[in-house]
Design a protein around this motif. Sequence first.
Motif, PDB file in Angstrom:
ATOM      1  N   UNK A   1       0.834  -1.205   0.000  1.00  0.00           N
ATOM      2  CA  UNK A   1       0.000   0.000   0.000  1.00  0.00           C
ATOM      3  C   UNK A   1       0.867   1.253   0.000  1.00  0.00           C
ATOM      4  N   UNK A   2       1.887   1.257   0.816  1.00  0.00           N
ATOM      5  CA  UNK A   2       2.774   2.408   0.908  1.00  0.00           C
ATOM      6  C   UNK A   2       3.481   2.658  -0.423  1.00  0.00           C
ATOM      7  N   UNK A   3       3.982   1.600  -1.043  1.00  0.00           N
ATOM      8  CA  UNK A   3       4.686   1.735  -2.315  1.00  0.00           C
ATOM      9  C   UNK A   3       3.747   2.213  -3.417  1.00  0.00           C
ATOM     10  N   UNK A   4       2.513   1.708  -3.419  1.00  0.00           N
ATOM     11  CA  UNK A   4       1.527   2.130  -4.424  1.00  0.00           C
ATOM     12  C   UNK A   4       0.974   3.524  -4.142  1.00  0.00           C
ATOM     13  N   UNK A   5       1.074   3.955  -2.884  1.00  0.00           N
ATOM     14  CA  UNK A   5       0.516   5.248  -2.507  1.00  0.00           C
ATOM     15  C   UNK A   5      -0.981   5.199  -2.308  1.00  0.00           C
ATOM     16  N   UNK A   6      -1.475   4.055  -1.793  1.00  0.00           N
ATOM     17  CA  UNK A   6      -2.904   3.895  -1.527  1.00  0.00           C
ATOM     18  C   UNK A   6      -3.102   3.485  -0.081  1.00  0.00           C
ATOM     19  N   UNK A   7      -4.319   3.597   0.380  1.00  0.00           N
ATOM     20  CA  UNK A   7      -4.652   3.167   1.727  1.00  0.00           C
ATOM     21  C   UNK A   7      -4.562   1.641   1.807  1.00  0.00           C
ATOM     22  N   UNK A   8      -4.064   1.101   2.917  1.00  0.00           N
ATOM     23  CA  UNK A   8      -4.041  -0.354   3.080  1.00  0.00           C
ATOM     24  C   UNK A   8      -5.431  -0.977   2.936  1.00  0.00           C
ATOM     25  N   UNK A   9      -6.455  -0.187   3.208  1.00  0.00           N
ATOM     26  CA  UNK A   9      -7.832  -0.662   3.088  1.00  0.00           C
ATOM     27  C   UNK A   9      -8.154  -1.096   1.653  1.00  0.00           C
ATOM     28  N   UNK A  10      -7.482  -0.493   0.651  1.00  0.00           N
ATOM     29  CA  UNK A  10      -7.790  -0.765  -0.746  1.00  0.00           C
ATOM     30  C   UNK A  10      -6.833  -1.737  -1.433  1.00  0.00           C
ATOM     31  N   UNK A  11      -5.839  -2.236  -0.735  1.00  0.00           N
ATOM     32  CA  UNK A  11      -4.849  -3.121  -1.358  1.00  0.00           C
ATOM     33  C   UNK A  11      -5.502  -4.350  -1.980  1.00  0.00           C
ATOM     34  N   UNK A  12      -6.430  -4.962  -1.289  1.00  0.00           N
ATOM     35  CA  UNK A  12      -7.074  -6.168  -1.817  1.00  0.00           C
ATOM     36  C   UNK A  12      -7.789  -5.891  -3.143  1.00  0.00           C
ATOM     37  N   UNK A  13      -8.377  -4.696  -3.275  1.00  0.00           N
ATOM     38  CA  UNK A  13      -9.034  -4.333  -4.535  1.00  0.00           C
ATOM     39  C   UNK A  13      -8.017  -4.225  -5.671  1.00  0.00           C
ATOM     40  N   UNK A  14      -6.854  -3.650  -5.398  1.00  0.00           N
ATOM     41  CA  UNK A  14      -5.827  -3.528  -6.429  1.00  0.00           C
ATOM     42  C   UNK A  14      -5.278  -4.901  -6.804  1.00  0.00           C
ATOM     43  N   UNK A  15      -5.077  -5.750  -5.825  1.00  0.00           N
ATOM     44  CA  UNK A  15      -4.585  -7.107  -6.100  1.00  0.00           C
ATOM     45  C   UNK A  15      -5.613  -7.880  -6.921  1.00  0.00           C
TER      46      UNK A  15
END
Length: 178
Positions: free
Chosen positions: A121-135
């Motif tokens: 999340x930090x590397x992508x610059x997104x909230x950890x809450x949204x990591x699963x959506x990006x994956x």
Amino acid sequence: CRHPGRVGGCPACHLLQSLVGNSLREIQNEIEKLLIYVGERKSITIEDVNAVVGMSKEYNIFELQKYLGQRNLSKSLEIGTRMLDSGENLVGMIVMLTRYFQKVWLVPELRREASSDFQLASTLGVSPYFVKEYVAAALAFNEAGLYDCFNALLEADTTLKSTSTDPKLILTLLIHRF
């Protein structure tokens, strides 16, 4: 907040910030609504944020990205059309969708390098809450599919800026290409 001191912060806080943005005035207004909504309770949950902030922010770029990432054509069309109807600028939407798909493109490589979802999340610059959506979106689109997305975004941007074609038609064609 239900998770004070938690590494990566509170999921409800991250969701609030992603829905509202960085305007302190808007954040303050939404927090005041949340405090009224939760009453005597000592914490604010993700569900609370969705109920209070999400109901006025149901048709936003983050929801459009989510449903495009899931390849949900009907919901994507509904959200995109409502966004345009409410005055959203298609050029801005294309910019945000391009950024979204750039991040989705990076997920497989960054995921191999990241030690946790918080680091990803930090590397992508997104909230950890949204990591699963990006994956999930990265799994839904292979490399060729993402390349097609970028081509579709480029064509939509070019058409929008060089013709007088109806933005709703451009958006509809764009979403169908995803």
